[in-house]
Design an enzyme around this catalytic site. Structure first.
Site, PDB file in Angstrom:
ATOM      1  N   ASN A  10      40.810  64.658  16.173  1.00  0.00           N
ATOM      2  CA  ASN A  10      39.478  65.272  16.159  1.00  0.00           C
ATOM      3  C   ASN A  10      39.578  66.575  16.942  1.00  0.00           C
ATOM      4  OD1 ASN A  10      36.805  65.964  16.419  1.00  0.00           O
ATOM      5  ND2 ASN A  10      36.304  64.338  17.885  1.00  0.00           N
ATOM      6  N   LYS A  12      37.364  68.782  17.414  1.00  0.00           N
ATOM      7  CA  LYS A  12      36.090  69.165  18.048  1.00  0.00           C
ATOM      8  C   LYS A  12      35.805  70.652  17.783  1.00  0.00           C
ATOM      9  CE  LYS A  12      36.983  65.640  21.472  1.00  0.00           C
ATOM     10  NZ  LYS A  12      36.553  65.001  22.683  1.00  0.00           N
ATOM     11  N   HIS A 100      30.160  60.273  16.533  1.00  0.00           N
ATOM     12  CA  HIS A 100      30.961  60.536  17.727  1.00  0.00           C
ATOM     13  C   HIS A 100      30.046  60.574  18.947  1.00  0.00           C
ATOM     14  CE1 HIS A 100      33.575  62.562  20.592  1.00  0.00           C
ATOM     15  NE2 HIS A 100      34.584  62.172  19.840  1.00  0.00           N
ATOM     16  N   GLU A 102      29.917  62.451  21.410  1.00  0.00           N
ATOM     17  CA  GLU A 102      29.410  63.785  21.784  1.00  0.00           C
ATOM     18  C   GLU A 102      28.201  64.163  20.934  1.00  0.00           C
ATOM     19  OE1 GLU A 102      33.160  65.831  21.461  1.00  0.00           O
ATOM     20  OE2 GLU A 102      33.866  64.796  23.255  1.00  0.00           O
ATOM     21  N   GLU A 172      35.531  53.964  20.946  1.00  0.00           N
ATOM     22  CA  GLU A 172      35.789  55.034  21.903  1.00  0.00           C
ATOM     23  C   GLU A 172      34.894  54.846  23.127  1.00  0.00           C
ATOM     24  OE1 GLU A 172      37.544  58.660  19.850  1.00  0.00           O
ATOM     25  OE2 GLU A 172      35.399  58.848  19.603  1.00  0.00           O
ATOM     26  N   GLY A 178      37.965  62.459  26.852  1.00  0.00           N
ATOM     27  CA  GLY A 178      38.173  63.757  27.488  1.00  0.00           C
ATOM     28  C   GLY A 178      38.212  63.699  29.012  1.00  0.00           C
ATOM     29  N   SER A 218      41.256  59.555  25.551  1.00  0.00           N
ATOM     30  CA  SER A 218      42.425  60.006  26.304  1.00  0.00           C
ATOM     31  C   SER A 218      43.722  59.331  25.868  1.00  0.00           C
ATOM     32  CB  SER A 218      42.189  59.829  27.813  1.00  0.00           C
ATOM     33  OG  SER A 218      41.062  60.593  28.214  1.00  0.00           O
TER      34      SER A 218
HETATM   35  C1  PEP Z   1      37.676  62.034  20.806  1.00  0.00           C
HETATM   36  O1  PEP Z   1      37.217  63.164  20.765  1.00  0.00           O
HETATM   37  O2  PEP Z   1      37.344  61.225  19.933  1.00  0.00           O
HETATM   38  C2  PEP Z   1      38.596  61.691  21.888  1.00  0.00           C
HETATM   39  C3  PEP Z   1      39.032  60.463  21.956  1.00  0.00           C
HETATM   40  O3  PEP Z   1      38.940  62.691  22.769  1.00  0.00           O
HETATM   41  P1  PEP Z   1      40.123  62.617  23.883  1.00  0.00           P
HETATM   42  O4  PEP Z   1      41.346  62.088  23.186  1.00  0.00           O
HETATM   43  O5  PEP Z   1      40.282  64.030  24.335  1.00  0.00           O
HETATM   44  O6  PEP Z   1      39.647  61.699  24.940  1.00  0.00           O
END
Ligand code: PEP
Length: 256
Positions: A10, A12, A100, A102, A172, A178, A218
């Site tokens: 992703n 973003k 997501h 975010e 997630e 992040g 992460s």
């Molecule tokens: C994500 O954006 O779905 C995500 C898991 O980000 P990160 O790997 O940076 O934590």
């Protein structure tokens, strides 16, 4: 049941069209034999809308799937800044991320709007990666399973068993996205097993055996092997580590 693993990046709000094409070129240049293993995962990238066309061009002739990061539920209309499923389909997009954290956190998305987006995407023939996950506060209060259950039931309301074949789930934990904090292998496996059992209850046991559930939060080369070895973790949805060719390739190899 044998489920093909998925490694999905992703991007973003990162990567202009030229930067995205360059990242794909770097992936291609550095993909030696070991990233084409016999059990290679499905590899997907989700660039920003304006970068999709350049990445489609750059990935021609490769098995890399190019998806979008969101979709609106209406076919067209007065929804400034939104993109419809029909628009994505016409440009050859096959997969879309929906829900997501975010989007939920910063753009007011709710389970109701997520459900509308999921239904519109599936009806248009798109495959959906549906994101679910609890916040740190919810985990600390001990309501992780209740939150996950609410999200799964609501986000997938009115989705048929047949349509579920076109859904991939991504667990997630919001506190791990992040932040550099990763769920432990055990924490992640526990929730994944819960989600799979829930799918068996809501849809059917065979559906639960088939559906792929990705971990996101992460994930990086240093922790991927442990997470991907868990019986109910079928791959990763990756943010930060998907923006560096070497890291993303290491994740693909870890899923082989
Ligand atoms: C994500 O954006 O779905 C995500 C898991 O980000 P990160 O790997 O940076 O934590």
């Amino acid at each position: 049941m044998d489920r093909k693993k998925v490694i999905a990046g992703n991007w973003k709000m990162n990567m202009t069209a030229s930067e995205g094409a360059q990242l794909i070129a770097d992936l291609k240049a550095n993909c030696d034999g070991s990233c084409k293993c016999a059990t290679a995962p499905e590899v997907m990238v989700f660039p920003p809308f304006t970068t999709i066309a350049a990445v489609q061009e750059a990935t021609k002739g490769t098995p890399i799937i190019v998806g979008a990061q969101n979709v609106h539920w209406a076919a067209n209309g007065a929804f400034t800044g939104e993109i419809s499923a029909k628009m994505l389909v016409e440009m050859g997009v096959t997969h879309v991320i929906i829900g997501h954290s975010e989007r939920r956190q910063y753009f007011g998305e709710t389970d109701e709007t997520v459900n509308q987006r999921v239904k519109a995407a599936l009806a248009a023939g798109l495959k959906v990666i549906l994101c679910i996950g609890e916040t740190l506060e919810q985990r600390e209060k001990g309501v992780t399973e209740a939150i996950i259950e609410k999200q799964v039931r609501w986000d997938l309301a009115d989705v048929t068993m047949e349509q579920l074949d076109n859904v991939i789930l991504a667990y997630e934990p919001v506190w791990a996205i992040g932040t550099g904090k990763t769920a432990t292998n055990e924490q992640a496996q526990e929730v994944h097993a819960f989600v799979r059992a829930l799918i068996a209850k809501i849809f059917c046991p065979v559906c639960a055996g088939k559906i792929r559930i990705l971990y996101g939060g992460s994930m990086k080369p240093a922790n991927a092997a442990g997470l991907l070895a868990q019986p109910d973790i079928d791959g990763g949805l990756i943010g930060g580590a998907a923006l560096k060719a070497a890291d993303f390739l290491a994740l693909i190899k870890a899923a082989c």
